[in-house]
Design a protein around this motif. Sequence first.
Motif, short mmCIF file in Angstrom:
data_model
loop_
_atom_site.label_atom_id
_atom_site.label_comp_id
_atom_site.label_asym_id
_atom_site.label_seq_id
_atom_site.Cartn_x
_atom_site.Cartn_y
_atom_site.Cartn_z
N ALA A 32 0.81 -1.21 0.00
CA ALA A 32 0.00 0.00 0.00
C ALA A 32 0.85 1.27 0.00
O ALA A 32 0.61 2.16 -0.81
CB ALA A 32 -0.97 -0.01 1.18
N PRO A 33 1.84 1.40 0.90
CA PRO A 33 2.67 2.61 0.83
C PRO A 33 3.38 2.75 -0.51
O PRO A 33 3.54 3.87 -1.01
CB PRO A 33 3.68 2.40 1.97
N ASP A 35 2.29 1.78 -3.45
CA ASP A 35 1.30 2.27 -4.41
C ASP A 35 1.00 3.74 -4.16
O ASP A 35 0.86 4.54 -5.11
CB ASP A 35 0.01 1.45 -4.30
N ASP A 36 0.88 4.12 -2.88
CA ASP A 36 0.62 5.52 -2.55
C ASP A 36 1.77 6.40 -3.01
O ASP A 36 1.57 7.52 -3.51
CB ASP A 36 0.42 5.68 -1.04
N ALA A 308 -0.68 8.70 4.19
CA ALA A 308 -1.77 8.26 3.30
C ALA A 308 -3.07 8.96 3.66
O ALA A 308 -3.92 9.20 2.79
CB ALA A 308 -1.92 6.75 3.37
N GLN A 311 -3.48 12.19 1.71
CA GLN A 311 -3.34 12.08 0.26
C GLN A 311 -4.70 12.09 -0.43
O GLN A 311 -5.65 11.44 0.01
CB GLN A 311 -2.60 10.79 -0.10
N THR A 313 -7.29 11.00 -3.16
CA THR A 313 -7.55 9.81 -3.97
C THR A 313 -8.83 10.03 -4.75
O THR A 313 -9.57 11.00 -4.53
CB THR A 313 -7.70 8.56 -3.08
N GLY A 325 -3.52 11.68 -5.88
CA GLY A 325 -2.10 11.33 -5.70
C GLY A 325 -1.35 12.39 -4.93
O GLY A 325 -0.40 12.09 -4.22
N ILE A 327 -0.35 15.09 -2.09
CA ILE A 327 -0.39 14.98 -0.63
C ILE A 327 -0.44 16.38 -0.04
O ILE A 327 0.38 17.25 -0.37
CB ILE A 327 0.83 14.22 -0.09
N LEU A 361 6.57 7.54 2.18
CA LEU A 361 5.79 6.43 1.62
C LEU A 361 6.70 5.45 0.89
O LEU A 361 6.54 4.24 0.99
CB LEU A 361 4.72 6.97 0.66
#
Length: 490
Positions: A32-33, A35-36, A308, A311, A313, A325, A327, A361
């Motif tokens: 997950a991080p 991808d973030d 996250a 961020q 989305t 995407g 932040i 991330l």
Amino acid sequence: MPVSRRLATTLGAVATTTLVAIAALPPTVGAAPADDARAAASWLAGQFTDGSLPGPFGGPDWGLTIDGLVALSATGVDDSTRRAATAQVAAHVRAYNSYDDWGIEGFTDGGATAKLLYAASAAGADPTDFGGYDLRAETLSLLAGADAGTQRGRVTSRTTADSGPDVGNTFDQSFAVLGLARSGDVPQDAVDFLVRQQCAAGGFRLYPDTADGPSPSCDAQPDATLDVDSTAMAVQALLAAADDGAAGAGDAARRGADWLAAQQRADGSFGGSGPTTGANANSTGLAGQALAAAGDDAGATRAARALAGWQLTAANGGKATGDAGAIAYDAAGLATAVAGGIGENERDQWRRATAQALLGLAQVPLGRIGLDLPPTSPTPTPTGTASPTPTPSPTLSPTPTAPTPTAPTPTAPATTAPVTTAPAPGGTATGTPPGAGLPPTGPADPTPNAPGLAGLPTTGPAIVGYVLFALALIGGGAALLVLGRRRRTT
């Protein structure tokens, strides 16, 4: 019991045990991080224009462009943009580390030069011939010698009567140590000076100077303010120096990491010092990256989760979904964007926050960016525009938190809203003197053939493999059980 039944029973038990063990595993946190981080890097790549990121007053901001280049290199996202940024930074070395474009010749900013040295190394370029400059030799020449006493090993600026005083900071020194370690051996004196900026508690101060002049050490300054961002930078620089064999670097890095861990808030976030004490993405990104570098996976994971949460989305973006995407600097910034989108007056802040936050991330240490093979990354989807207007925003340049002499804005990655009391190398001239603006820039240059750069580490258990293995065991056990029953009935 026939052999087939015993084998089937054993395989079934093993499969059951394997599934129970898998169920007990903590959820994987690496994917997950990562991808973030890629989503953030893809958004940031879309903010580049002709290989550079714009500053708050228009025109290329070379310090921010370097921050963006490092951020893209940490994720392996958008090779073409990274190549273009590398070419443009190389073509504008003196626009960033001097006042030549203002007609003030003879000045060289030590922190900017050290940051360029690191950036060239991280980008896979030759730091001894970057835009025609030997940045390693230049940085070495700016280290204070034995006659400087307690300031020995400090990276300094080459000043003139017109340029103003030299005011370096812990970010500058950290970049010098990182850059020298990445491009060859790092002098012990440079490491020792950085270590002297660490107080007994483990944290590092931002400025080695006080209102009375240079201070011998952090402990020698009674009112020293320990700074999360400076500590995060110093920890990563010292870890790189320790890998290079520098004495005392490893112990100092461990104490710094322990101090950082103690500053982490319940939600995983970090705040800076002075005006940035509130939880923010810049401090959290840099601190999370430092914790990952020091091996504190739990702390780094908590920081990544906090990041996250700031961020944008497709699911939470509201009016700012087109900037998914990106932040935010903090929760207030996120709420404002969700309600009304990212305005042009706020876009500069988002660029700076995203460039630094995604480091927490990606969790690739500064000392490793550019050394590992990049992962397979999705094609970025650039979004947003690039025409900001001035706005107070966190930047990859630290903000003074104690009385200090007037000097150029620090050039290292930082987490705070910039204080512009004198020109920082880089940016665009608008006809104002150095005390009121930023140097001009030249035309765009062609893109070089820069190599692919570092990517994200793989973390978390390989749960897919475990599941497939368990299923294979279950299938094998079932087949043998059926076979055993058939043999018993014949």
